[in-house]
Motif scaffolding. Sequence first.
Motif, short mmCIF file in Angstrom:
data_model
loop_
_atom_site.label_atom_id
_atom_site.label_comp_id
_atom_site.label_asym_id
_atom_site.label_seq_id
_atom_site.Cartn_x
_atom_site.Cartn_y
_atom_site.Cartn_z
N ASP A 24 42.67 3.85 38.70
CA ASP A 24 41.46 3.64 38.94
C ASP A 24 40.55 3.55 37.74
O ASP A 24 40.11 4.79 37.29
N PHE A 25 40.36 2.68 36.79
CA PHE A 25 39.59 2.45 35.45
C PHE A 25 39.03 1.11 35.46
O PHE A 25 39.62 0.20 35.89
N ASP A 26 38.28 0.85 34.15
CA ASP A 26 37.85 -0.29 33.87
C ASP A 26 38.67 -0.96 32.67
O ASP A 26 38.49 -2.30 32.81
N TYR A 27 38.80 -0.39 31.72
CA TYR A 27 39.28 -1.01 30.64
C TYR A 27 40.35 -0.02 29.74
O TYR A 27 40.36 1.31 30.12
N SER A 123 52.05 -0.26 26.08
CA SER A 123 51.16 0.54 24.63
C SER A 123 51.56 -0.15 23.57
O SER A 123 51.21 -0.45 22.51
N ARG A 124 53.13 -0.51 23.59
CA ARG A 124 53.80 -1.05 22.58
C ARG A 124 53.24 -2.61 22.36
O ARG A 124 52.81 -3.07 21.18
N LEU A 125 52.93 -3.09 23.36
CA LEU A 125 52.36 -4.70 23.50
C LEU A 125 50.80 -4.58 22.88
O LEU A 125 50.45 -5.52 22.03
N ALA A 126 50.07 -3.69 23.38
CA ALA A 126 48.88 -3.60 22.73
C ALA A 126 48.72 -3.22 21.14
O ALA A 126 48.05 -3.76 20.41
N SER A 129 49.60 -6.17 19.09
CA SER A 129 48.72 -7.26 19.48
C SER A 129 47.53 -7.23 18.12
O SER A 129 46.75 -8.08 18.05
N VAL A 130 47.56 -6.03 17.59
CA VAL A 130 46.56 -5.96 16.57
C VAL A 130 47.10 -5.72 14.92
O VAL A 130 48.15 -5.19 14.73
N LEU A 182 40.11 -3.01 24.96
CA LEU A 182 40.85 -3.79 25.61
C LEU A 182 40.73 -3.95 27.09
O LEU A 182 40.71 -3.18 27.62
N SER A 183 40.59 -5.17 27.73
CA SER A 183 40.68 -5.26 29.10
C SER A 183 41.90 -4.70 29.62
O SER A 183 42.99 -4.69 28.99
N ARG A 184 42.19 -4.89 31.07
CA ARG A 184 43.53 -4.34 31.62
C ARG A 184 44.54 -5.56 31.31
O ARG A 184 45.62 -5.27 31.50
N GLU A 185 44.13 -6.49 31.06
CA GLU A 185 45.04 -7.65 30.45
C GLU A 185 45.27 -7.65 29.05
O GLU A 185 45.86 -8.38 28.41
N LEU A 186 44.81 -6.71 28.44
CA LEU A 186 45.00 -6.63 26.83
C LEU A 186 43.99 -7.56 25.95
O LEU A 186 44.47 -7.80 24.83
N GLU A 187 42.78 -7.97 26.74
CA GLU A 187 42.08 -8.90 25.91
C GLU A 187 40.85 -8.10 25.23
O GLU A 187 40.36 -7.22 25.89
#
Length: 210
Positions: A24-27, A123-126, A129-130, A182-187
Amino acid sequence: MIRAFFVVLALCGPAWAEGERAGDFDYYVLSLSWTPTWCAIEGDARGSEQCDPGQGYGFTLHGLWPQYDIGWPSYCPTVERNPSRGMTGDMVDIMGSSGLAWHQWNKHGVCSGLSASDYFALSRLAYDSVTRPQLLRDLDREVRLPAEVIEEAFLQENPELADDMMAVTCRDGRVQEIRICLSRELEPMECGRDVARDCSLSDALFSPMR
């Protein structure tokens, strides 16, 4: 009157909760820590191997944190099993230590609603991504600069980001972390007001990698 009090309290600063429902969280907030700063403030005193010369750690993954629009959850109850030593050990290349990986799961990962393996994979994917600016890794001497210069370097290397999607933090007069929302989809997305608080130092210390 009571309701007004809590509204004012929420506007005064960040809020956090412990024991909230997992998932239960937003981003997410992706927090990248500049290792030389951590070593100067804490790591050297602990004798951390992460701080040994030649380790080559620059911006490491501090954590991927579930976040509310205002505040954040922590230490959520979960039915997921704790990570194995192998799982946390596999994160050392981007986090610096297995102990940090364990702590991040215990405090933040449990709130993601994911299994430990999926949380570390995300976490590794996020992190991947940067793009971390090479010019900061190539620095060969200690400098003082406006903290916003570090943020500008990230913006230049990551054109999908905007300045309201990230923040730079300082500690003890040093550039400490870059935090990216980042969004929950890592955007990439706009940060909430309790995250978007940039360090305002005009002469922040930034040390080179070891």
